[in-house]
Design a protein around this motif. Sequence first.
Motif, PDB file in Angstrom:
ATOM      1  N   ALA A   1       0.826  -1.209   0.000  1.00  0.00           N
ATOM      2  CA  ALA A   1       0.000   0.000   0.000  1.00  0.00           C
ATOM      3  C   ALA A   1       0.859   1.258   0.000  1.00  0.00           C
ATOM      4  CB  ALA A   1      -0.927  -0.012   1.221  1.00  0.00           C
ATOM      5  N   ARG A   2       1.969   1.220   0.742  1.00  0.00           N
ATOM      6  CA  ARG A   2       2.864   2.383   0.767  1.00  0.00           C
ATOM      7  C   ARG A   2       3.548   2.585  -0.576  1.00  0.00           C
ATOM      8  NH1 ARG A   2       3.992   4.207   5.985  1.00  0.00           N
ATOM      9  NH2 ARG A   2       3.196   2.866   7.663  1.00  0.00           N
ATOM     10  N   ASP A   3       4.007   1.487  -1.172  1.00  0.00           N
ATOM     11  CA  ASP A   3       4.707   1.596  -2.459  1.00  0.00           C
ATOM     12  C   ASP A   3       3.781   2.091  -3.563  1.00  0.00           C
ATOM     13  OD1 ASP A   3       6.996   0.705  -1.230  1.00  0.00           O
ATOM     14  OD2 ASP A   3       6.724  -1.395  -1.829  1.00  0.00           O
ATOM     15  N   GLU A   4       2.537   1.614  -3.558  1.00  0.00           N
ATOM     16  CA  GLU A   4       1.600   1.974  -4.615  1.00  0.00           C
ATOM     17  C   GLU A   4       0.799   3.232  -4.286  1.00  0.00           C
ATOM     18  OE1 GLU A   4       1.546   0.502  -7.510  1.00  0.00           O
ATOM     19  OE2 GLU A   4       3.087  -0.931  -6.843  1.00  0.00           O
ATOM     20  N   GLY A   5       0.834   3.650  -3.021  1.00  0.00           N
ATOM     21  CA  GLY A   5       0.068   4.830  -2.621  1.00  0.00           C
ATOM     22  C   GLY A   5      -1.425   4.629  -2.729  1.00  0.00           C
ATOM     23  N   ASP A   6      -1.891   3.432  -2.355  1.00  0.00           N
ATOM     24  CA  ASP A   6      -3.307   3.100  -2.467  1.00  0.00           C
ATOM     25  C   ASP A   6      -3.992   3.316  -1.114  1.00  0.00           C
ATOM     26  OD1 ASP A   6      -5.815   1.965  -2.844  1.00  0.00           O
ATOM     27  OD2 ASP A   6      -5.055   0.459  -4.230  1.00  0.00           O
ATOM     28  N   PRO A   7      -4.865   4.335  -0.983  1.00  0.00           N
ATOM     29  CA  PRO A   7      -5.504   4.596   0.321  1.00  0.00           C
ATOM     30  C   PRO A   7      -6.501   3.510   0.722  1.00  0.00           C
ATOM     31  CG  PRO A   7      -6.403   6.049  -1.359  1.00  0.00           C
ATOM     32  CD  PRO A   7      -5.251   5.336  -1.998  1.00  0.00           C
ATOM     33  N   GLU A   8      -7.136   2.875  -0.250  1.00  0.00           N
ATOM     34  CA  GLU A   8      -8.100   1.825   0.068  1.00  0.00           C
ATOM     35  C   GLU A   8      -7.415   0.618   0.696  1.00  0.00           C
ATOM     36  OE1 GLU A   8     -11.334   2.042  -0.068  1.00  0.00           O
ATOM     37  OE2 GLU A   8     -11.221   4.093  -0.813  1.00  0.00           O
ATOM     38  N   VAL A   9      -6.279   0.263   0.133  1.00  0.00           N
ATOM     39  CA  VAL A   9      -5.526  -0.867   0.693  1.00  0.00           C
ATOM     40  C   VAL A   9      -4.995  -0.503   2.077  1.00  0.00           C
ATOM     41  CG1 VAL A   9      -3.550  -2.407   0.355  1.00  0.00           C
ATOM     42  CG2 VAL A   9      -4.919  -1.694  -1.605  1.00  0.00           C
ATOM     43  N   ALA A  10      -4.623   0.774   2.249  1.00  0.00           N
ATOM     44  CA  ALA A  10      -4.156   1.224   3.566  1.00  0.00           C
ATOM     45  C   ALA A  10      -5.264   1.068   4.611  1.00  0.00           C
ATOM     46  CB  ALA A  10      -3.689   2.674   3.493  1.00  0.00           C
ATOM     47  N   LYS A  11      -6.510   1.354   4.226  1.00  0.00           N
ATOM     48  CA  LYS A  11      -7.632   1.145   5.146  1.00  0.00           C
ATOM     49  C   LYS A  11      -7.796  -0.338   5.473  1.00  0.00           C
ATOM     50  CE  LYS A  11     -10.318   5.198   3.701  1.00  0.00           C
ATOM     51  NZ  LYS A  11     -11.592   5.658   3.092  1.00  0.00           N
ATOM     52  N   ASP A  12      -7.610  -1.189   4.434  1.00  0.00           N
ATOM     53  CA  ASP A  12      -7.693  -2.631   4.683  1.00  0.00           C
ATOM     54  C   ASP A  12      -6.621  -3.084   5.673  1.00  0.00           C
ATOM     55  OD1 ASP A  12      -9.815  -2.813   2.950  1.00  0.00           O
ATOM     56  OD2 ASP A  12      -8.586  -3.409   1.216  1.00  0.00           O
ATOM     57  N   VAL A  13      -5.431  -2.478   5.563  1.00  0.00           N
ATOM     58  CA  VAL A  13      -4.339  -2.824   6.484  1.00  0.00           C
ATOM     59  C   VAL A  13      -4.724  -2.489   7.917  1.00  0.00           C
ATOM     60  CG1 VAL A  13      -1.971  -2.275   7.155  1.00  0.00           C
ATOM     61  CG2 VAL A  13      -2.525  -2.630   4.752  1.00  0.00           C
ATOM     62  N   ASP A  14      -5.297  -1.300   8.122  1.00  0.00           N
ATOM     63  CA  ASP A  14      -5.731  -0.912   9.472  1.00  0.00           C
ATOM     64  C   ASP A  14      -6.797  -1.871  10.001  1.00  0.00           C
ATOM     65  OD1 ASP A  14      -4.012   1.239   9.452  1.00  0.00           O
ATOM     66  OD2 ASP A  14      -5.514   2.637   8.676  1.00  0.00           O
ATOM     67  N   SER A  15      -7.723  -2.254   9.125  1.00  0.00           N
ATOM     68  CA  SER A  15      -8.778  -3.184   9.538  1.00  0.00           C
ATOM     69  C   SER A  15      -8.190  -4.544   9.922  1.00  0.00           C
ATOM     70  CB  SER A  15      -9.778  -3.349   8.394  1.00  0.00           C
ATOM     71  OG  SER A  15     -10.766  -4.302   8.726  1.00  0.00           O
ATOM     72  N   HIS A  16      -7.227  -5.030   9.120  1.00  0.00           N
ATOM     73  CA  HIS A  16      -6.598  -6.321   9.419  1.00  0.00           C
ATOM     74  C   HIS A  16      -5.817  -6.258  10.737  1.00  0.00           C
ATOM     75  CE1 HIS A  16      -7.845  -8.299   5.802  1.00  0.00           C
ATOM     76  NE2 HIS A  16      -7.160  -7.513   4.995  1.00  0.00           N
ATOM     77  N   ARG A  17      -5.175  -5.144  11.008  1.00  0.00           N
ATOM     78  CA  ARG A  17      -4.433  -5.007  12.263  1.00  0.00           C
ATOM     79  C   ARG A  17      -5.365  -5.008  13.472  1.00  0.00           C
ATOM     80  NH1 ARG A  17       0.038  -0.502  10.249  1.00  0.00           N
ATOM     81  NH2 ARG A  17       1.589  -2.027   9.513  1.00  0.00           N
ATOM     82  N   GLN A  18      -6.493  -4.335  13.343  1.00  0.00           N
ATOM     83  CA  GLN A  18      -7.474  -4.360  14.434  1.00  0.00           C
ATOM     84  C   GLN A  18      -8.005  -5.779  14.645  1.00  0.00           C
ATOM     85  OE1 GLN A  18     -10.457  -1.487  13.397  1.00  0.00           O
ATOM     86  NE2 GLN A  18      -9.068   0.272  13.585  1.00  0.00           N
ATOM     87  N   GLN A  19      -8.251  -6.477  13.539  1.00  0.00           N
ATOM     88  CA  GLN A  19      -8.722  -7.855  13.642  1.00  0.00           C
ATOM     89  C   GLN A  19      -7.656  -8.742  14.280  1.00  0.00           C
ATOM     90  OE1 GLN A  19      -9.864  -9.553   9.899  1.00  0.00           O
ATOM     91  NE2 GLN A  19     -10.966 -11.264  10.839  1.00  0.00           N
ATOM     92  N   LEU A  20      -6.376  -8.490  13.938  1.00  0.00           N
ATOM     93  CA  LEU A  20      -5.279  -9.263  14.532  1.00  0.00           C
ATOM     94  C   LEU A  20      -5.219  -9.035  16.040  1.00  0.00           C
ATOM     95  CD1 LEU A  20      -2.748 -11.029  14.321  1.00  0.00           C
ATOM     96  CD2 LEU A  20      -1.437  -8.960  13.782  1.00  0.00           C
ATOM     97  N   THR A  21      -5.450  -7.799  16.467  1.00  0.00           N
ATOM     98  CA  THR A  21      -5.459  -7.508  17.902  1.00  0.00           C
ATOM     99  C   THR A  21      -6.562  -8.287  18.610  1.00  0.00           C
ATOM    100  OG1 THR A  21      -4.589  -5.279  17.492  1.00  0.00           O
ATOM    101  CG2 THR A  21      -5.656  -5.670  19.614  1.00  0.00           C
ATOM    102  N   ARG A  22      -7.752  -8.313  18.003  1.00  0.00           N
ATOM    103  CA  ARG A  22      -8.862  -9.075  18.601  1.00  0.00           C
ATOM    104  C   ARG A  22      -8.560 -10.577  18.602  1.00  0.00           C
ATOM    105  NH1 ARG A  22     -11.836  -5.194  15.537  1.00  0.00           N
ATOM    106  NH2 ARG A  22     -12.060  -6.703  13.842  1.00  0.00           N
TER     107      ARG A  22
END
Length: 225
Positions: free
Chosen positions: A64-85
Amino acid sequence: MDSQKYTLSSLKQDIVDNNLHVKAIIQDILAFRGSLADLENLNEAGRAKISALRKCIERLDDWARDEGDPEVAKDVDSHRQQLTRTLQAFRKANVSTMLEIEKADKQELLTPSGDSELRQRGKTRLNRSSLISQQESVTEKMLSISRHLSETTQKSAATLDTLIASSSSVQGTRDELLNTGGTITQSGKLLNKYGRRECTDKIILLFAFIFFLACVFYIVQKRLF
């Protein structure tokens, strides 16, 4: 572009697969009622899958950082929250299962049935040995923690003594500097006083010299005239 999409879809699929594996292991842990050693094997498998899931999320974040894709960046945040749970659920499952295993072992040791007493005697001895070993292990860990806390307390006390000694030294130095400052101020006043006296003496000498010259001039004038 197609290769990038393939990489993105592959990363997302890996995250889904690893997440499903972790959840399946959590369910296995909740349903497990064997020995603590076998439970540790499930824990190792769960930790391995959690580590793989974390790495997949990090790779997706890099993408997401390399491609500058904000949608994928949101998916990353969602996956991290899910990983915490998921981590919280993994820990809770372990604690719950360990408590159930210990509870079952204690009940089995305290209330063996009459029909199965002979068959359970050997197993009871093994469980008793296992419990004793576990209690010894827990005791050793608690002693180790106690020693560590004692060492930390001693280090803190030594540090506090050092700080107190340093504070006393600083206070003594401060007092010495104040005394030295007072002495210097007093000396300055004395020097100023002596300076004023020297100036007064010079003025007196000047007037005396002028008076002397006046007397000489008066005497010479009388003799000449």
